[in-house]
Write a protein that holds these residues in place. Structure first.
Motif, PDB file in Angstrom:
ATOM      1  N   LEU A  77      -9.051 -35.358 -26.143  1.00 24.33           N
ATOM      2  CA  LEU A  77      -8.610 -36.670 -25.649  1.00 24.33           C
ATOM      3  C   LEU A  77      -9.813 -37.513 -25.246  1.00 24.33           C
ATOM      4  N   PRO A  78      -9.749 -38.822 -25.478  1.00 24.25           N
ATOM      5  CA  PRO A  78     -10.872 -39.685 -25.097  1.00 24.25           C
ATOM      6  C   PRO A  78     -11.148 -39.612 -23.593  1.00 24.25           C
ATOM      7  N   LEU A  79     -12.413 -39.630 -23.246  1.00 23.73           N
ATOM      8  CA  LEU A  79     -12.784 -39.645 -21.829  1.00 23.73           C
ATOM      9  C   LEU A  79     -12.210 -40.908 -21.206  1.00 23.73           C
ATOM     10  N   GLY A  80     -11.621 -40.770 -20.016  1.00 23.37           N
ATOM     11  CA  GLY A  80     -10.989 -41.897 -19.347  1.00 23.37           C
ATOM     12  C   GLY A  80      -9.477 -41.945 -19.548  1.00 23.37           C
ATOM     13  N   THR A  81      -8.935 -41.069 -20.393  1.00 22.69           N
ATOM     14  CA  THR A  81      -7.490 -41.032 -20.629  1.00 22.69           C
ATOM     15  C   THR A  81      -6.785 -40.518 -19.382  1.00 22.69           C
ATOM     16  N   THR A  82      -5.666 -41.151 -19.014  1.00 23.40           N
ATOM     17  CA  THR A  82      -4.844 -40.675 -17.898  1.00 23.40           C
ATOM     18  C   THR A  82      -3.765 -39.774 -18.478  1.00 23.40           C
ATOM     19  N   ILE A  83      -3.637 -38.573 -17.909  1.00 28.51           N
ATOM     20  CA  ILE A  83      -2.648 -37.608 -18.393  1.00 28.51           C
ATOM     21  C   ILE A  83      -1.750 -37.165 -17.240  1.00 28.51           C
ATOM     22  N   ARG A  84      -0.532 -36.781 -17.585  1.00 30.52           N
ATOM     23  CA  ARG A  84       0.368 -36.162 -16.612  1.00 30.52           C
ATOM     24  C   ARG A  84       0.405 -34.678 -16.953  1.00 30.52           C
ATOM     25  N   VAL A  85       0.002 -33.846 -16.000  1.00 30.93           N
ATOM     26  CA  VAL A  85       0.033 -32.400 -16.184  1.00 30.93           C
ATOM     27  C   VAL A  85       1.192 -31.875 -15.343  1.00 30.93           C
ATOM     28  N   THR A  86       2.105 -31.166 -16.003  1.00 31.71           N
ATOM     29  CA  THR A  86       3.281 -30.607 -15.329  1.00 31.71           C
ATOM     30  C   THR A  86       3.230 -29.095 -15.400  1.00 31.71           C
ATOM     31  N   ASN A  87       3.304 -28.443 -14.242  1.00 37.11           N
ATOM     32  CA  ASN A  87       3.367 -26.998 -14.172  1.00 37.11           C
ATOM     33  C   ASN A  87       4.790 -26.595 -14.574  1.00 37.11           C
ATOM     34  N   LEU A  88       4.949 -25.890 -15.678  1.00 36.26           N
ATOM     35  CA  LEU A  88       6.276 -25.544 -16.186  1.00 36.26           C
ATOM     36  C   LEU A  88       6.950 -24.435 -15.383  1.00 36.26           C
ATOM     37  N   LYS A  89       6.202 -23.773 -14.502  1.00 39.72           N
ATOM     38  CA  LYS A  89       6.793 -22.709 -13.675  1.00 39.72           C
ATOM     39  C   LYS A  89       7.473 -23.263 -12.425  1.00 39.72           C
ATOM     40  N   ASN A  90       6.978 -24.418 -11.907  1.00 43.10           N
ATOM     41  CA  ASN A  90       7.583 -24.963 -10.682  1.00 43.10           C
ATOM     42  C   ASN A  90       7.923 -26.456 -10.798  1.00 43.10           C
ATOM     43  N   ARG A 108      -6.502 -22.061 -24.123  1.00 47.21           N
ATOM     44  CA  ARG A 108      -6.209 -22.938 -22.982  1.00 47.21           C
ATOM     45  C   ARG A 108      -6.261 -24.392 -23.447  1.00 47.21           C
ATOM     46  N   VAL A 109      -5.375 -25.214 -22.899  1.00 49.52           N
ATOM     47  CA  VAL A 109      -5.320 -26.614 -23.336  1.00 49.52           C
ATOM     48  C   VAL A 109      -6.030 -27.565 -22.384  1.00 49.52           C
ATOM     49  N   VAL A 110      -6.134 -27.197 -21.112  1.00 51.78           N
ATOM     50  CA  VAL A 110      -6.738 -28.106 -20.136  1.00 51.78           C
ATOM     51  C   VAL A 110      -7.303 -27.308 -18.968  1.00 51.78           C
ATOM     52  N   ASP A 111      -8.417 -27.814 -18.428  1.00 54.93           N
ATOM     53  CA  ASP A 111      -8.980 -27.334 -17.158  1.00 54.93           C
ATOM     54  C   ASP A 111      -8.771 -28.461 -16.162  1.00 54.93           C
ATOM     55  N   VAL A 112      -8.295 -28.131 -14.988  1.00 54.83           N
ATOM     56  CA  VAL A 112      -8.081 -29.153 -13.965  1.00 54.83           C
ATOM     57  C   VAL A 112      -8.973 -28.857 -12.765  1.00 54.83           C
ATOM     58  N   SER A 113      -9.190 -29.850 -11.939  1.00 50.61           N
ATOM     59  CA  SER A 113     -10.000 -29.656 -10.730  1.00 50.61           C
ATOM     60  C   SER A 113      -9.247 -28.745  -9.751  1.00 50.61           C
ATOM     61  N   TRP A 114      -9.993 -28.189  -8.813  1.00 53.40           N
ATOM     62  CA  TRP A 114      -9.388 -27.302  -7.819  1.00 53.40           C
ATOM     63  C   TRP A 114      -8.258 -28.005  -7.068  1.00 53.40           C
ATOM     64  N   GLU A 115      -8.483 -29.261  -6.653  1.00 50.96           N
ATOM     65  CA  GLU A 115      -7.467 -30.013  -5.915  1.00 50.96           C
ATOM     66  C   GLU A 115      -6.203 -30.200  -6.751  1.00 50.96           C
ATOM     67  N   ALA A 116      -6.372 -30.471  -8.035  1.00 53.62           N
ATOM     68  CA  ALA A 116      -5.212 -30.638  -8.922  1.00 53.62           C
ATOM     69  C   ALA A 116      -4.448 -29.316  -9.040  1.00 53.62           C
ATOM     70  N   ALA A 117      -5.177 -28.207  -9.181  1.00 53.18           N
ATOM     71  CA  ALA A 117      -4.533 -26.891  -9.276  1.00 53.18           C
ATOM     72  C   ALA A 117      -3.787 -26.561  -7.987  1.00 53.18           C
ATOM     73  N   LYS A 118      -4.365 -26.941  -6.855  1.00 51.40           N
ATOM     74  CA  LYS A 118      -3.716 -26.712  -5.556  1.00 51.40           C
ATOM     75  C   LYS A 118      -2.389 -27.474  -5.497  1.00 51.40           C
ATOM     76  N   ARG A 119      -2.414 -28.742  -5.902  1.00 51.34           N
ATOM     77  CA  ARG A 119      -1.181 -29.549  -5.860  1.00 51.34           C
ATOM     78  C   ARG A 119      -0.163 -29.092  -6.895  1.00 51.34           C
ATOM     79  N   LEU A 120      -0.650 -28.545  -8.000  1.00 48.49           N
ATOM     80  CA  LEU A 120       0.265 -28.024  -9.021  1.00 48.49           C
ATOM     81  C   LEU A 120       0.764 -26.624  -8.663  1.00 48.49           C
TER      82      LEU A 120
END
Length: 155
Positions: A77-90, A108-120
């Motif tokens: 994906l182009p740098l600067g793209t806004t994406i919605r990441v949804t945890n399919l388990k919760n 793996r399709v995406v790496d997210v920041s620690w804060e994003a993983a915490k919220r997900l």
């Protein structure tokens, strides 16, 4: 003065003239304007997160990685793209901005920041099944400034 009087007379005649009863011919129709649908790119796969070990390192976009930011790494994906990441388990979801390339591990399709993983809700497990949906592409590709290690000498 004569031109002024004539101009006022013409304006008065136009103002007092009856409205036209003419109608558009039946063959002329207004074109229907339909906005083109933007195909949203969607991916399902495994997400991981990265944090303290990369804190402060430059990302592919040139900005420094912030483990508390709402950012992600994606391969294509182009740098600067806004994406919605949804945890399919919760079913938790979050909006992130792609500012890096990765993940570096196949499958793996995406790496997210620690804060994003915490919220997900998957910091503890490290991996989770997610859906990645493009929300908005960047208007303009960000320009990355690359520092030159050696500048060529002009002879």
């Amino acid at each position: 003065m004569r031109k002024l009087v004539m101009g006022c007379a013409v304006a008065g005649l136009i103002a007092l003239s009856p409205k036209s009863e003419a109608r558009l011919p039946a063959s002329i129709t207004t074109p229907q304007l339909v906005a083109p649908r933007i195909k949203k790119k969607c991916q399902v796969g495994v997400a991981s997160w990265y944090g303290q070990e990369c804190e402060g390192n430059p990302t592919a976009s040139g900005e420094l990685f912030d483990m508390y930011g709402f950012t992600a790494a994606h391969r294509t994906l182009p740098l600067g793209t806004t994406i919605r990441v949804t945890n399919l388990k919760n079913s938790r979801s979050i909006l992130l901005r792609v500012n890096d390339r990765g993940p570096g591990i196949d499958g793996r399709v995406v790496d997210v920041s620690w804060e994003a993983a915490k919220r997900l809700g998957f910091v503890g497990s490290g991996l989770t099944q997610v859906e990645v949906q493009v929300v908005k592409y960047p208007k303009k590709q960000p320009v990355r400034q690359v520092a030159r290690l050696h500048s060529p000498r002009l002879n």
